[in-house]
Write a protein that holds these residues in place. Structure first.
Motif, mmCIF file in Angstrom:
data_model
loop_
_atom_site.group_PDB
_atom_site.id
_atom_site.type_symbol
_atom_site.label_atom_id
_atom_site.label_comp_id
_atom_site.label_asym_id
_atom_site.label_seq_id
_atom_site.Cartn_x
_atom_site.Cartn_y
_atom_site.Cartn_z
ATOM 1 N N LEU A 65 0.823 -1.201 0.000
ATOM 2 C CA LEU A 65 0.000 0.000 0.000
ATOM 3 C C LEU A 65 0.864 1.260 0.000
ATOM 4 O O LEU A 65 0.636 2.183 -0.777
ATOM 5 N N ARG A 66 1.881 1.264 0.855
ATOM 6 C CA ARG A 66 2.784 2.425 0.903
ATOM 7 C C ARG A 66 3.464 2.644 -0.448
ATOM 8 O O ARG A 66 3.563 3.779 -0.917
ATOM 9 N N ALA A 67 3.914 1.562 -1.057
ATOM 10 C CA ALA A 67 4.580 1.681 -2.355
ATOM 11 C C ALA A 67 3.612 2.243 -3.401
ATOM 12 O O ALA A 67 3.979 3.128 -4.175
ATOM 13 N N ASP A 68 2.375 1.751 -3.411
ATOM 14 C CA ASP A 68 1.372 2.265 -4.354
ATOM 15 C C ASP A 68 1.096 3.736 -4.106
ATOM 16 O O ASP A 68 0.976 4.525 -5.048
ATOM 17 N N LEU A 69 0.973 4.117 -2.837
ATOM 18 C CA LEU A 69 0.693 5.516 -2.513
ATOM 19 C C LEU A 69 1.859 6.413 -2.912
ATOM 20 O O LEU A 69 1.647 7.523 -3.412
ATOM 21 N N LEU A 70 3.073 5.940 -2.698
ATOM 22 C CA LEU A 70 4.241 6.737 -3.084
ATOM 23 C C LEU A 70 4.296 6.920 -4.595
ATOM 24 O O LEU A 70 4.580 8.011 -5.080
ATOM 25 N N VAL A 71 4.028 5.856 -5.345
ATOM 26 C CA VAL A 71 4.024 5.949 -6.807
ATOM 27 C C VAL A 71 2.934 6.907 -7.257
ATOM 28 O O VAL A 71 3.162 7.762 -8.105
ATOM 29 N N ASP A 72 1.713 6.777 -6.686
ATOM 30 C CA ASP A 72 0.623 7.683 -7.036
ATOM 31 C C ASP A 72 0.976 9.125 -6.723
ATOM 32 O O ASP A 72 0.697 10.028 -7.506
ATOM 33 N N ASN A 73 1.626 9.356 -5.594
ATOM 34 C CA ASN A 73 1.995 10.702 -5.191
ATOM 35 C C ASN A 73 3.063 11.273 -6.140
ATOM 36 O O ASN A 73 2.970 12.423 -6.543
ATOM 37 N N GLU A 74 4.031 10.458 -6.503
ATOM 38 C CA GLU A 74 5.071 10.921 -7.416
ATOM 39 C C GLU A 74 4.474 11.224 -8.786
ATOM 40 O O GLU A 74 4.813 12.227 -9.419
#
Length: 80
Positions: A65-74
């Motif tokens: 989830l954190r990885a997905d959120l970081l990618v979405d944020n970037e």
């Protein structure tokens, strides 16, 4: 309820209750809120299971989830 009463009227009725009736009312309201919350949770669970079955939701760990959120944020910062 066929004839809704104003909130102020309800407050006036509550003020007129005996301590015992007031305790009973509080207990009834608490139980009603618990049941409403249970129904909300069950509805959310059913929606989530349906989304999983339709392939519209992901499963994973907190790290996923954190990885997905970081990618979405970037991506959103880059204007994607």
């Amino acid at each position: 309820m066929s004839n809704p009463v104003s909130f102020q009227t309800v407050i006036e009725y509550v003020d007129a209750l005996s301590p015992e009736d007031l305790d009973l009312l509080f207990e009834l309201i608490r139980k009603k809120r618990i049941e409403q919350r249970r129904q909300e949770i069950a509805s959310n669970a059913a929606e989530t299971l349906a989304a999983l079955a339709a392939g519209q939701a992901k499963r994973g760990t907190i790290a996923d989830l954190r990885a997905d959120l970081l990618v979405d944020n970037e991506n959103s910062c880059l204007g994607w």
